[in-house]
Design an enzyme around this catalytic site. Structure first.
Site, PDB file in Angstrom:
ATOM      1  N   LYS A  21      78.834  37.538  44.411  1.00 57.55           N
ATOM      2  CA  LYS A  21      79.454  38.223  45.547  1.00 57.55           C
ATOM      3  C   LYS A  21      79.089  39.704  45.531  1.00 57.55           C
ATOM      4  O   LYS A  21      78.710  40.281  46.553  1.00 57.55           O
ATOM      5  CB  LYS A  21      80.971  38.058  45.479  1.00 57.55           C
ATOM      6  CG  LYS A  21      81.730  38.718  46.614  1.00 57.55           C
ATOM      7  CD  LYS A  21      83.224  38.731  46.364  1.00 57.55           C
ATOM      8  CE  LYS A  21      83.795  37.349  46.211  1.00 57.55           C
ATOM      9  NZ  LYS A  21      85.270  37.360  46.059  1.00 57.55           N
ATOM     10  N   LYS A  48      86.119  39.732  35.931  1.00 58.23           N
ATOM     11  CA  LYS A  48      87.409  39.308  36.473  1.00 58.23           C
ATOM     12  C   LYS A  48      88.413  39.295  35.324  1.00 58.23           C
ATOM     13  O   LYS A  48      88.049  39.129  34.153  1.00 58.23           O
ATOM     14  CB  LYS A  48      87.318  37.903  37.086  1.00 58.23           C
ATOM     15  CG  LYS A  48      88.339  37.646  38.171  1.00 58.23           C
ATOM     16  CD  LYS A  48      88.030  38.347  39.476  1.00 58.23           C
ATOM     17  CE  LYS A  48      89.054  37.993  40.545  1.00 58.23           C
ATOM     18  NZ  LYS A  48      88.725  38.586  41.842  1.00 58.23           N
ATOM     19  N   ASP A  83      94.273  41.325  42.794  1.00 61.59           N
ATOM     20  CA  ASP A  83      93.975  39.942  43.169  1.00 61.59           C
ATOM     21  C   ASP A  83      95.345  39.322  43.431  1.00 61.59           C
ATOM     22  O   ASP A  83      96.329  40.042  43.664  1.00 61.59           O
ATOM     23  CB  ASP A  83      93.206  39.217  42.054  1.00 61.59           C
ATOM     24  CG  ASP A  83      92.575  37.907  42.518  1.00 61.59           C
ATOM     25  OD1 ASP A  83      91.475  37.946  43.075  1.00 61.59           O
ATOM     26  OD2 ASP A  83      93.195  36.849  42.327  1.00 61.59           O
TER      27      ASP A  83
END
Length: 451
Positions: A117, A129, A169
């Site tokens: 991405k 992440k 997130d």
């Protein structure tokens, strides 16, 4: 593995062996591998130096204990994760997720997706992440602050504006970012505003960052619709979720003339044929943090709430579907229903919200399908713009930032479309996104040597 090129099957088998019990990660790797057969046929040198194997292996995986004290004085323990997946294009960049479902496999799947991405954005950022199995629901501000401070005591040593830059997130918004950044500042004795993105405007945040993922998905989906000489105007749209991504997807769809007739949360979904009242939804979900059934109660006017287990939000006939809640929420059964009901386009606002079967059904039916690694890249793109503003001690207007976001999303759409054309699959955004992201990362890794 029948749809995987025979040269790639041993690589995929080894990924499964080395990462046992991580189905989400296996799914993400498999989905990319499906597209790479055309690449290695055209460029067999990508099979050299274990390049693909290295792309599938995180550079670093950090797991740590997070002890904290609740309001009753009891010690609680959670587990924290940060997967620094790939830094060939820049510092690791990716959000932190606070949710009870978080485990290493989920964070690895998210980090793997994030790598491609971020590459698609065209900006100089790598992929990473993080997250924890902490559940922020029904926690006081004091509990969340103490938890975030404990988390940062360990995590801060792995971060830096040139090393690893987290963001929000699921379960992590401006409040949580503020607590984490504050503790980072205290522990390091440095004001590195670029070490976190998604910050409040008051201390270095970027305008339009909150809106960016939802806005970006809408821009991408609009670009897909335009390839068939249409747009959102007059379309019936269903959006899953009722968090940050969903709310701002609804906002931008409405600005383009679409009518969002439904959205959802973990308790069920609402049907509002007149179109979602965005201000009321924000009041219920973002301010009061109530269940979505409260929207139906306050709205009246025939709005219905359907509890979880009594049907799917995807049962509703619509022109455009925008899954914006969580992974694997839209199943093969849901996809068949959408196709039967005449859906034109599906844009993934969440990370991997469609199951492999759902994606196959949508692609085989010729539905415009925007995969998350392309369609929801607006959030991380605007995070990179936030880093740029922090580095230059500058602050852009909302309009300036949104204009850059719109340009980036159009360029991502065009890059995916052009790559699909180049590799003999016109209109296949999944293949285009996977190959375009892979090629950018692979070229950089090859130039950096075997590291």
């Amino acid at each position: 593995m029948n749809n995987i090129d025979e040269k790639l099957r041993p690589i995929l088998a080894e990924v499964a062996r080395r990462n046992a019990g991580e189905p989400e990660f296996h799914q993400a790797v498999h989905e990319v591998m499906e597209s790479l057969g055309r690449v290695v046929a055209k460029h067999p040198d990508y099979l050299e130096q274990a390049l693909i194997e290295r792309i599938c292996e995180p550079e670093r995986q950090i797991i740590f204990r997070i002890p904290w004290v609740d309001d009753q004085g009891n010690v609680q323990i959670n587990r924290g994760f940060r997967v620094q997946f790939n830094s060939s294009l820049g510092p690791y960049k990716g959000g932190m997720r606070f949710h009870p479902s978080v485990n290493l496999g989920i964070i690895k799947f998210l980090g793997f997706e994030q790598t491609f991405k971020n590459a698609l954005s065209g900006l100089p950022i790598g992929g990473g992440k993080g997250g924890t199995d902490f559940d922020p629901k029904n926690k006081s501000d004091g509990e969340i602050m103490r938890f975030c401070q404990s988390l940062m005591i360990e995590l801060h040593r792995h971060l830096g504006e040139q090393t690893d830059v987290p963001a929000g997130d699921i379960g992590v918004g401006g409040r949580e970012i503020g607590y984490m950044f504050g503790q980072y500042k205290r522990l390091t004795n440095r004001y590195e505003s670029g070490v976190f993105t998604g910050k409040d405007i008051a201390y270095g945040g970027s305008r339009a960052r909150t809106e960016a993922t939802g806005f970006g998905n809408t821009y991408f989906t609009k670009a897909m619709l335009e390839t068939r000489q249409t747009d959102f105007d007059g379309k019936r749209v269903v959006v899953s979720g009722a968090g940050n991504v969903a709310i701002h997807t609804i906002e931008k769809v409405q600005s383009f003339g679409g009518t969002v007739i439904a959205c959802s949360d973990s308790s069920g979904y609402i049907i509002d044929e007149a179109g979602i009242d965005l201000a009321l939804l924000q009041e219920v979900k973002s301010v009061r943090r109530e269940r979505i059934s409260e929207y139906a109660r306050l709205r009246g006017n025939g709005v219905r709430f359907v509890p979880v287990g009594k049907g799917s939000v995807w049962d509703l006939p619509c022109d455009v579907a925008m899954p914006s809640a969580t992974q694997n929420e839209l199943t093969g059964k849901d996809a068949k229903t959408l196709v039967k009901n005449g859906v034109l386009a599906v844009g993934e606002g969440a990370n991997m919200p469609c199951t492999p079967e759902a994606i196959r059904i949508l692609r085989e039916a010729g539905i415009l399908f925007g995969p998350g690694k392309a369609a929801n890249a607006g959030g991380v793109a605007t995070s990179a713009l936030e880093m740029q503003q922090n580095a230059s001690r500058d602050r852009w207007s909302f309009e300036q930032t949104e204009q850059r976001l719109a340009q980036i999303m159009k360029s991502i759409h065009d890059r995916c479309a052009e790559t699909a054309d180049e590799y003999g699959a016109p209109g296949d955004y999944v293949l285009g996104a996977n190959i375009a992201g892979f090629v950018r990362v692979a070229k950089a890794m090859r130039m950096l040597g075997v590291i």
